[in-house]
Design an enzyme around this catalytic site. Structure first.
Site, PDB file in Angstrom:
ATOM      1  N   TYR A   1      13.762  -9.802   1.509  1.00 60.92           N
ATOM      2  CA  TYR A   1      13.514  -8.385   1.803  1.00 60.92           C
ATOM      3  C   TYR A   1      12.502  -8.250   2.945  1.00 60.92           C
ATOM      4  O   TYR A   1      12.728  -7.513   3.904  1.00 60.92           O
ATOM      5  CB  TYR A   1      13.002  -7.691   0.545  1.00 60.92           C
ATOM      6  CG  TYR A   1      12.645  -6.235   0.730  1.00 60.92           C
ATOM      7  CD1 TYR A   1      13.613  -5.244   0.582  1.00 60.92           C
ATOM      8  CD2 TYR A   1      11.342  -5.843   1.031  1.00 60.92           C
ATOM      9  CE1 TYR A   1      13.297  -3.904   0.746  1.00 60.92           C
ATOM     10  CE2 TYR A   1      11.013  -4.509   1.202  1.00 60.92           C
ATOM     11  CZ  TYR A   1      11.990  -3.550   1.050  1.00 60.92           C
ATOM     12  OH  TYR A   1      11.664  -2.223   1.227  1.00 60.92           O
TER      13      TYR A   1
ATOM     14  N   VAL B   1       7.806  -0.949 -10.808  1.00 61.67           N
ATOM     15  CA  VAL B   1       7.140  -1.375 -12.036  1.00 61.67           C
ATOM     16  C   VAL B   1       6.935  -0.223 -13.032  1.00 61.67           C
ATOM     17  O   VAL B   1       7.143  -0.391 -14.243  1.00 61.67           O
ATOM     18  CB  VAL B   1       5.804  -2.086 -11.709  1.00 61.67           C
ATOM     19  CG1 VAL B   1       4.815  -1.143 -11.025  1.00 61.67           C
ATOM     20  CG2 VAL B   1       5.183  -2.688 -12.963  1.00 61.67           C
TER      21      VAL B   1
ATOM     22  N   PHE C   1       8.596  -0.080 -16.670  1.00 62.01           N
ATOM     23  CA  PHE C   1       7.772  -0.054 -17.882  1.00 62.01           C
ATOM     24  C   PHE C   1       8.165   1.109 -18.794  1.00 62.01           C
ATOM     25  O   PHE C   1       8.263   0.950 -20.023  1.00 62.01           O
ATOM     26  CB  PHE C   1       6.290   0.044 -17.530  1.00 62.01           C
ATOM     27  CG  PHE C   1       5.656  -1.255 -17.089  1.00 62.01           C
ATOM     28  CD1 PHE C   1       6.327  -2.460 -17.220  1.00 62.01           C
ATOM     29  CD2 PHE C   1       4.371  -1.276 -16.561  1.00 62.01           C
ATOM     30  CE1 PHE C   1       5.744  -3.658 -16.825  1.00 62.01           C
ATOM     31  CE2 PHE C   1       3.781  -2.462 -16.166  1.00 62.01           C
ATOM     32  CZ  PHE C   1       4.469  -3.654 -16.295  1.00 62.01           C
TER      33      PHE C   1
ATOM     34  N   THR D   1      -1.897 -10.403 -13.582  1.00 64.56           N
ATOM     35  CA  THR D   1      -3.050 -10.293 -12.678  1.00 64.56           C
ATOM     36  C   THR D   1      -2.640  -9.896 -11.263  1.00 64.56           C
ATOM     37  O   THR D   1      -3.506  -9.760 -10.393  1.00 64.56           O
ATOM     38  CB  THR D   1      -3.843 -11.609 -12.627  1.00 64.56           C
ATOM     39  OG1 THR D   1      -3.027 -12.630 -12.022  1.00 64.56           O
ATOM     40  CG2 THR D   1      -4.280 -12.056 -14.012  1.00 64.56           C
TER      41      THR D   1
ATOM     42  N   ASP E   1       7.672 -12.517  -4.751  1.00 69.81           N
ATOM     43  CA  ASP E   1       6.730 -11.451  -5.074  1.00 69.81           C
ATOM     44  C   ASP E   1       5.373 -11.770  -4.458  1.00 69.81           C
ATOM     45  O   ASP E   1       4.806 -12.841  -4.702  1.00 69.81           O
ATOM     46  CB  ASP E   1       6.604 -11.340  -6.602  1.00 69.81           C
ATOM     47  CG  ASP E   1       5.611 -10.267  -7.049  1.00 69.81           C
ATOM     48  OD1 ASP E   1       5.441  -9.290  -6.311  1.00 69.81           O
ATOM     49  OD2 ASP E   1       5.047 -10.423  -8.149  1.00 69.81           O
TER      50      ASP E   1
END
Length: 321
Positions: free
Chosen positions: A145, A184, A188, A206, A280
């Protein structure tokens, strides 16, 4: 101003369309509705200053027709899912690089004066300098990406210098807010709806990144675009993000709190030192000093943007949108 917004029925694009229409511009949207929705722009569909074209930018003739008669193009059309690069790199090429190439060829043969492109913080990869400035080098994306966004940036720069139009490139942090349908927070919320007792969190929790609310994003884009029009530059780059950052675990806590839940967190452990997935970027915070010098700054910090987004997404679901 007569403007084309590619991807204008999508998350960020539809908010930009709202702002442009409210400012009195004539707006044309080109979108194939693969990631966007007509619901996002339904308030404008019958407006005399608005035009919608359903079309696939992989078709060069469709793009050529769409740029006819406009002065500026805001190019937001793209596949927004970073994770898909490891499964389908050819799709990211087509829906980020190829469509940009088709757009640039159409602009070359038109009277378009300005191109505004939404790139991504992923072009920086795992930056050694945080907050990361626009002149950071070498640019070394760690995802397909990010590589596709950087390739699009390079093509835009080459075409702008060669064919005499001006290009403004925004490198965006994580943009969140109402109408988002990936990322995210969205994930979630959906996971907790399926199982309120436990929340799976990709990676080690983290991961720490900067988040910018879409309202601040659009305000920043339009403010800096006006500034850029007065500059004597063929191409310029601006980071748009926040001056703080927030961990994935903290986002999970805010989502759980706003939903009135107390789930057990289950961390997957992730890959490559706790990343959520291959490619990521674990730590990302952009320097926004150049953007601030133009007189723009975000109204919400990362924490405020996350909390407002959770409330917006929950409210939209409750109202059936």
């Amino acid at each position: 101003m007569r403007v084309l917004v590619t991807g204008g029925a999508g998350f960020i694009g539809s908010h930009l369309v709202d702002a442009l229409m409210e400012s009195g511009s004539e707006v044309r949207v080109l979108d194939d509705l693969s990631a966007g929705s007509l619901d996002n722009i339904k308030r404008w569909l019958n407006h005399e200053r608005f035009e919608f074209i359903k079309g696939d930018m992989r078709d060069a003739e469709t793009v050529k027709d769409a740029v006819e008669g406009v002065e500026a193009v805001f190019h937001l059309a793209a596949n927004p899912e970073v994770r898909i690069g490891s499964q389908s790199p050819e799709l990211l090429y087509e829906t980020n690089v190829l469509i940009t190439y088709n757009l640039l060829n159409a602009i070359r043969d038109s009277n378009v004066e300005y191109l505004v492109f939404t790139s991504s913080s992923t072009v920086y990869g795992d930056a050694d300098i945080i907050p990361t400035p626009e002149d950071y080098a070498p640019l070394e994306p760690i995802s397909v990406y990010g590589g596709a966004k950087l390739a699009a940036e390079a093509l835009i720069s080459g075409y702008a210098h060669t064919f005499d139009f001006k290009a403004l490139i925004f490198r965006l942090a994580n943009i969140i807010g109402e109408r988002s349908n990936h990322g995210v927070i969205y994930d979630f919320i959906n996971k907790l709806r399926r199982n309120p007792e436990e929340l799976e969190i990709l990676g080690d929790g983290t991961q720490r990144k900067s988040y910018l609310h879409v309202s601040d994003t659009v305000e920043g884009m339009l403010h800096i675009f006006e500034h850029f029009k007065g500059e004597n530059k063929a191409v310029d780059f601006y980071n748009l993000g926040n001056e703080d950052w927030i961990t994935v675990k903290e986002i999970a806590e805010i989502v759980s709190e706003e939903m009135g839940l107390n789930p057990a967190f289950r961390f997957t452990g992730g890959v490559d030192g706790g990343r959520g997935w291959k490619g990521d970027v674990k730590f990302m915070r952009l320097s926004i000093e150049r953007a601030k010098e133009t007189g723009w700054k975000p109204r919400l910090d990362s924490y405020g943007a996350v909390r407002r987004t959770v409330r917006e997404l929950l409210s939209a679901n409750q109202s059936g949108e």
